[in-house]
Motif scaffolding. Structure first.
Motif, PDB file in Angstrom:
ATOM      1  N   THR A 130      49.125  37.544  46.674  1.00  0.00           N
ATOM      2  CA  THR A 130      50.062  38.143  45.731  1.00  0.00           C
ATOM      3  C   THR A 130      51.179  38.831  46.488  1.00  0.00           C
ATOM      4  O   THR A 130      50.927  39.626  47.398  1.00  0.00           O
ATOM      5  N   GLY A 151      54.283  41.407  46.072  1.00  0.00           N
ATOM      6  CA  GLY A 151      54.703  42.462  45.165  1.00  0.00           C
ATOM      7  C   GLY A 151      56.189  42.500  44.905  1.00  0.00           C
ATOM      8  O   GLY A 151      56.635  43.173  43.980  1.00  0.00           O
ATOM      9  N   SER A 152      56.960  41.748  45.699  1.00  0.00           N
ATOM     10  CA  SER A 152      58.416  41.770  45.531  1.00  0.00           C
ATOM     11  C   SER A 152      59.023  40.517  46.145  1.00  0.00           C
ATOM     12  O   SER A 152      58.379  39.819  46.935  1.00  0.00           O
ATOM     13  N   ARG A 200      51.119  34.033  44.019  1.00  0.00           N
ATOM     14  CA  ARG A 200      51.942  34.443  42.878  1.00  0.00           C
ATOM     15  C   ARG A 200      52.867  35.555  43.323  1.00  0.00           C
ATOM     16  O   ARG A 200      52.602  36.241  44.305  1.00  0.00           O
ATOM     17  N   VAL A 201      53.947  35.710  42.578  1.00  0.00           N
ATOM     18  CA  VAL A 201      54.926  36.751  42.867  1.00  0.00           C
ATOM     19  C   VAL A 201      55.002  37.638  41.628  1.00  0.00           C
ATOM     20  O   VAL A 201      55.262  37.148  40.525  1.00  0.00           O
ATOM     21  N   GLU A 202      54.751  38.923  41.812  1.00  0.00           N
ATOM     22  CA  GLU A 202      54.802  39.851  40.688  1.00  0.00           C
ATOM     23  C   GLU A 202      56.243  40.004  40.208  1.00  0.00           C
ATOM     24  O   GLU A 202      57.185  39.944  40.990  1.00  0.00           O
ATOM     25  N   GLY A 203      56.396  40.194  38.902  1.00  0.00           N
ATOM     26  CA  GLY A 203      57.706  40.443  38.324  1.00  0.00           C
ATOM     27  C   GLY A 203      58.518  39.198  38.031  1.00  0.00           C
ATOM     28  O   GLY A 203      59.683  39.306  37.658  1.00  0.00           O
TER      29      GLY A 203
END
Length: 151
Positions: free
Chosen positions: A3, A5-6, A79-82
């Motif tokens: 993952t 986070g940005s 996956r990439v958050e946001g």
């Protein structure tokens, strides 16, 4: 599952192998459904009896069926958050170095080759996705996949 986070974390991962997906079986039923969807009923895919005497000794998955597994398999790797939206933008290079006999299990390894900030919240990624067949050294598909993410 890795993952990020940005967008910055993702951009910093260029050149890294991001991981591998779970194994997934490619059944004759899936091959038959793909043949129905695409109209490609070549005997090496859909006729198990005839395929026994063919060059592979069994039916094999369509190359484009193998390629169509990319979104599912890659989504298991990272996956990439946001992310507000992601789209398949295209492919640069695709090869099918080995056949994929039905009943085989496959997984995808993903390497992030390029990540470009296109501005206005868009990133373009180029991943090298290598689909391997369980128990075999030669991959069944190697593709450079382009994805655009709106963050």
């Amino acid at each position: 599952m890795r993952t990020f986070g940005s967008a910055g974390e993702l951009l910093a991962a260029v050149g890294e192998h991001l991981g591998s997906s779970d194994w997934q079986e490619v059944t004759q039923e899936r091959v038959d459904l793909f043949a129905e969807a695409t109209g490609d009923h070549q005997w090496i895919h859909v006729d198990p009896e005839r395929a026994k005497a063919g060059p592979f000794g069994t039916t094999i998955a369509h190359g484009f069926l193998t390629l169509s597994l990319l979104p599912t398999l890659v989504s298991q790797v990272y996956r990439v958050e946001g992310v507000r939206m992601g789209i398949n933008y295209g492919l640069d290079k695709v090869r099918f170095p080995a056949p994929l006999p039905t009943g085989s299990k496959v997984r995808a390894g993903v390497e992030l080759l390029v990540a470009d900030d296109l501005g206005e919240g868009w990133l373009q990624l180029k991943n090298r996705v290598t689909i391997e067949r369980e128990g075999h050294d030669k991959p069944v598909c190697v593709a450079e996949s382009l994805t655009r993410l709106l963050i």
